[in-house]
Design an enzyme around this catalytic site. Structure first.
Site, PDB file in Angstrom:
ATOM      1  N   HIS A   1      20.119  56.930 -18.880  1.00 22.56           N
ATOM      2  CA  HIS A   1      19.561  55.589 -18.733  1.00 22.56           C
ATOM      3  C   HIS A   1      19.941  54.960 -17.399  1.00 22.56           C
ATOM      4  CE1 HIS A   1      20.453  56.430 -23.030  1.00 22.56           C
ATOM      5  NE2 HIS A   1      19.178  56.145 -23.149  1.00 22.56           N
TER       6      HIS A   1
HETATM    7  S1  FES Z   1      23.277  55.482 -19.221  1.00 20.91           S
HETATM    8 FE1  FES Z   1      22.886  55.701 -21.314  1.00 20.91          FE
HETATM    9  S2  FES Z   1      24.149  57.344 -21.910  1.00 20.91           S
HETATM   10 FE2  FES Z   1      24.544  57.090 -19.816  1.00 20.91          FE
END
Ligand code: FES
Length: 194
Positions: free
Chosen positions: A159
């Site tokens: 993410h």
């Molecule tokens: S940014 Fe979501 S698990 Fe690493």
């Protein structure tokens, strides 16, 4: 209506001439029943054996990992594991240390200095779990040629969390810095984690 089969024992049947024969279906049933009992019996014996081979939670919690640092050049990192989790060990360059030190700590989401995240006199050795503090993905940056993200540390592709050269969260949804486990140097080039 009564038939020839009436009164015949369940383990026998009536032959073409009215003679009593062994009932093959009954024999098969008995064979299957015997095999099933044997299989269940084997399961009862095997399960405790398998369970006894798993380390207990106490043993797992106490386990430690020894790491030889001598082959890790400045600017390099390695991925290893600690208690079944990825572990990053990084030898920071003087430029990466300076990069971490120039960031105002008060501006950080999880305020910590590089010195607080390393051992005294060994600020070049950054040892962290390789587990993103958002949802647990393994960030990139420890492997040769991997994307280290916009802050030069680690980058989580799940993410988009970006960590700096001290493993501190700088961008993205992760709430905290990469976790620094308990460890100690047992010599200049050997570390015991855990
Ligand atoms: S940014 Fe979501 S698990 Fe690493």
């Amino acid at each position: 209506m009564a038939t020839l089969e009436d009164g015949v024992p369940p383990d026998q049947t009536v032959g073409p001439g009215g003679e009593l024969l062994e009932n093959p279906r009954r024999r098969d049933y008995l064979t299957y029943a015997a095999v099933s009992v044997a299989a269940v019996g084997a399961g009862v014996v095997v399960l405790p054996l398998v369970n006894s081979m798993n380390p207990s939670a106490d043993v797992l919690a106490q386990s430690s990992t020894e790491i030889d640092l001598s082959a890790i050049e400045p600017g390099q990192a390695i991925k290893t594991s600690f208690r079944k989790q990825p572990l990053f060990v990084r030898n920071l360059t003087p430029a990466e240390i300076a990069e971490a030190d120039k960031v105002p700590v008060s501006s950080l989401r999880d305020p910590q200095t590089l010195e607080q995240r390393t051992k005294e006199g060994k600020t070049n050795w950054l040892i962290t779990l390789g587990v993103c503090t958002h949802l647990g993905c393994v960030p990139l940056g420890a492997g040769e040629g991997e994307n280290r993200g916009p802050f030069g540390g680690y980058f989580c592709p799940c993410h988009g969390s970006a960590y700096d050269t001290a493993g501190r969260i700088r961008q993205g949804p992760a709430p905290t810095n990469l976790q620094v486990p308990e460890y100690e140097f047992t010599s200049d080039t050997v570390v015991v984690v855990g």
